[in-house]
Design an enzyme around this catalytic site. Structure first.
Site, short mmCIF file in Angstrom:
data_model
loop_
_atom_site.label_atom_id
_atom_site.label_comp_id
_atom_site.label_asym_id
_atom_site.label_seq_id
_atom_site.Cartn_x
_atom_site.Cartn_y
_atom_site.Cartn_z
N ASP A 183 -43.75 -135.78 -26.01
CA ASP A 183 -43.01 -134.72 -26.43
C ASP A 183 -42.29 -134.02 -25.01
O ASP A 183 -42.51 -133.29 -24.19
CB ASP A 183 -43.71 -133.20 -27.16
CG ASP A 183 -43.19 -132.11 -27.53
OD1 ASP A 183 -41.56 -132.20 -26.91
OD2 ASP A 183 -43.23 -131.51 -27.96
N HIS A 188 -41.32 -126.88 -22.81
CA HIS A 188 -42.53 -127.02 -22.35
C HIS A 188 -41.95 -127.25 -20.81
O HIS A 188 -43.41 -127.55 -19.90
CB HIS A 188 -42.97 -128.10 -23.20
CG HIS A 188 -42.87 -127.96 -24.07
ND1 HIS A 188 -43.11 -126.75 -24.92
CD2 HIS A 188 -42.70 -128.99 -24.99
CE1 HIS A 188 -42.67 -127.20 -26.36
NE2 HIS A 188 -42.49 -128.08 -26.31
C1 LIG Z 1 -35.29 -129.89 -29.85
C2 LIG Z 1 -35.79 -130.09 -30.88
C3 LIG Z 1 -37.26 -129.72 -31.29
C4 LIG Z 1 -37.42 -130.09 -32.45
C5 LIG Z 1 -39.39 -130.65 -32.40
C6 LIG Z 1 -40.24 -129.25 -31.37
C7 LIG Z 1 -40.99 -128.90 -31.00
C8 LIG Z 1 -41.75 -128.90 -29.67
O1 LIG Z 1 -41.56 -129.09 -28.54
C9 LIG Z 1 -41.96 -127.15 -29.79
C10 LIG Z 1 -42.82 -126.69 -29.56
O2 LIG Z 1 -43.78 -127.00 -29.33
S1 LIG Z 1 -42.72 -125.13 -29.91
C11 LIG Z 1 -45.01 -124.46 -29.67
C12 LIG Z 1 -45.76 -124.07 -30.32
N1 LIG Z 1 -44.90 -123.41 -31.33
C13 LIG Z 1 -44.81 -121.50 -31.27
O3 LIG Z 1 -45.46 -121.44 -30.06
C14 LIG Z 1 -45.30 -121.19 -32.66
C15 LIG Z 1 -45.62 -120.01 -31.91
N2 LIG Z 1 -45.29 -119.03 -33.05
C16 LIG Z 1 -44.41 -117.76 -33.30
O4 LIG Z 1 -44.03 -118.15 -32.20
C17 LIG Z 1 -44.28 -117.18 -35.14
O5 LIG Z 1 -45.24 -117.32 -35.40
C18 LIG Z 1 -43.32 -117.27 -35.54
C19 LIG Z 1 -41.74 -117.47 -34.04
C20 LIG Z 1 -43.04 -119.33 -35.57
C21 LIG Z 1 -42.87 -116.79 -36.47
O6 LIG Z 1 -42.86 -115.52 -36.18
P1 LIG Z 1 -42.40 -114.77 -37.19
O7 LIG Z 1 -40.66 -114.81 -36.81
O8 LIG Z 1 -43.43 -112.79 -36.66
O9 LIG Z 1 -42.61 -114.87 -37.97
P2 LIG Z 1 -42.53 -113.94 -39.74
O10 LIG Z 1 -42.25 -112.70 -39.83
O11 LIG Z 1 -44.27 -114.34 -40.00
O12 LIG Z 1 -42.11 -114.78 -41.16
C22 LIG Z 1 -41.48 -114.98 -41.03
C23 LIG Z 1 -41.20 -115.84 -42.41
O13 LIG Z 1 -41.32 -117.19 -41.59
C24 LIG Z 1 -42.44 -117.88 -42.13
N3 LIG Z 1 -43.39 -118.36 -40.84
C25 LIG Z 1 -44.55 -117.62 -40.67
N4 LIG Z 1 -44.46 -118.33 -39.36
C26 LIG Z 1 -44.39 -119.67 -39.71
C27 LIG Z 1 -44.52 -120.50 -38.48
N5 LIG Z 1 -45.42 -120.66 -37.75
N6 LIG Z 1 -44.43 -121.55 -39.08
C28 LIG Z 1 -43.28 -122.11 -40.72
N7 LIG Z 1 -43.20 -120.98 -40.79
C29 LIG Z 1 -43.72 -119.76 -40.69
C30 LIG Z 1 -43.44 -117.18 -43.06
O14 LIG Z 1 -43.84 -118.02 -44.08
C31 LIG Z 1 -42.17 -115.95 -43.11
O15 LIG Z 1 -41.53 -116.37 -44.55
P3 LIG Z 1 -41.46 -115.66 -45.26
O16 LIG Z 1 -40.97 -114.24 -45.38
O17 LIG Z 1 -40.56 -116.36 -46.76
O18 LIG Z 1 -42.94 -115.10 -46.54
#
Ligand SMILES: CCCCCCC[C@@H](O)CC(=O)SCCNC(=O)CCNC(=O)[C@H](O)C(C)(C)COP(=O)(O)OP(=O)(O)OC[C@H]1O[C@@H](n2cnc3c(N)ncnc32)[C@H](O)[C@@H]1OP(=O)(O)O
Length: 281
Positions: A183, A188
């Site tokens: 990755d 990162h």
């Molecule tokens: C360049 C191209 C590259 C592509 C690949 C990239 C891969 C890597 O390099 C990238 C990474 O590794 S990033 C690091 C790892 N991931 C993270 O750190 C994310 C951590 N999570 C967050 O920040 C929040 O949960 C967050 C932001 C994910 C969500 O938080 P909120 O905005 O507060 O969401 P919430 O209000 O709770 O929900 C909104 C709607 O979204 C759905 N949802 C929530 N969490 C989800 C999640 N983790 N994955 C998928 N969907 C998610 C909810 O169901 C909700 O939908 P609905 O309103 O319909 O119920």
């Protein structure tokens, strides 16, 4: 041009041949924090393969995940990994070659964000090896008039006391080491890219947290034997920074099933949620 769900879902699957060697497996294990006291992760003579290696095997290029027709408008700096699931059809060999086919399965409009789903099927000459499903959370890419899609299932926390709580310190350079396995997203590694994405410093790869937790689960629940693992899934619920300590809480929820979650105890931030591990005898 907004995100185009019809074009995304119609995009032909991406097919790649993945090849890997024990050196790749060893490097991956170091990237998920394997310590010198666990030679089954760190020594080629006793090597076992952590099932989550499947997500990096063959140098799968996470940055190209969105190089598909219909996703041109997605700002790469705003994409976060949302969920990951792996189904192991067989134990992974330490040296191998597989054909992997990845297709877009979901395009959901969450208002300001878009959620994109991908499914990878990998097989070698002997048949299916693994199925991987992931959701990417693309901040700012919503509002294209698509369906909201289902909410993520949020199962209640298991009842009763946990079976174990593990403190897992992460290396300061964890993200730099992990990126050598696959990755290379600058989010990162590059402080300027992290700032553009709205973070004070580079964040850990979600898949590094995922693999680190699985390593601890396999060592503590399966006596270091990854071969029985059949399914492992988790949601990334908060960002992790390299150098932080994870507190991994584990519940036994069945004879061959465990649930887990990880928080960063210094802040109380839940970072890995609804993790489930299933294995066979
Ligand atoms: C360049 C191209 C590259 C592509 C690949 C990239 C891969 C890597 O390099 C990238 C990474 O590794 S990033 C690091 C790892 N991931 C993270 O750190 C994310 C951590 N999570 C967050 O920040 C929040 O949960 C967050 C932001 C994910 C969500 O938080 P909120 O905005 O507060 O969401 P919430 O209000 O709770 O929900 C909104 C709607 O979204 C759905 N949802 C929530 N969490 C989800 C999640 N983790 N994955 C998928 N969907 C998610 C909810 O169901 C909700 O939908 P609905 O309103 O319909 O119920």
């Amino acid at each position: 041009m907004p995100l185009d769900p019809a074009r995304l879902l119609a995009a032909p699957p991406r097919v790649r041949t993945l090849t890997w060697s024990p050196r790749d497996v060893l490097l991956y294990h170091l990237g998920v924090g394997a310590p010198p006291s666990r030679p089954h992760w760190t020594l080629e003579s006793r090597l076992r393969v952590l099932p989550s290696f499947a997500v990096v095997a063959g140098g799968q290029d996470v940055l190209s995940a969105l190089d598909i027709p219909g996703a041109e408008s997605v700002d790469r700096t705003q994409v976060l990994h949302g969920t990951q699931e792996l189904i192991l059809h067989r134990p992974l060999p330490a040296e191998g070659s597989a054909r992997a086919r990845t297709a877009v399965t979901d395009v959901h409009d969450k208002g300001s964000a878009a959620v994109l789903g991908f499914r990878t099927e990998a097989a070698d000459a002997e048949g299916p090896l693994w199925t991987a499903r992931r959701l990417l959370f693309a901040r700012g890419a919503g509002g294209f008039g698509g369906a909201r899609g289902p909410a993520l299932p949020r199962p209640p926390r298991p009842e009763g006391p946990p079976a174990a709580v593990h403190r897992v310190p992460l290396r300061e350079d964890a993200a730099l080491l992990y990126r050598l396995s696959g990755d290379m997203n600058p989010l990162h590694a590059d402080p300027a890219e992290a700032a553009r994405a709205g973070f004070p410093r580079p964040v850990l790869q979600g898949l590094c947290t995922y693999g680190t937790a699985l390593r601890v689960l396999v060592d503590t629940l399966l006596d270091g034997r990854p071969e029985p693992v059949r399914r492992y899934a988790a949601r990334f619920s908060g960002v992790v920074f390299p150098g932080e300590t994870l507190e991994l809480t584990v519940w036994r929820t069945g004879e061959r099933e465990a649930r887990a979650e990880a928080v960063v105890p210094d802040t109380g931030r839940l970072v890995l949620a609804d993790a489930v591990l299933e294995w066979e005898a």
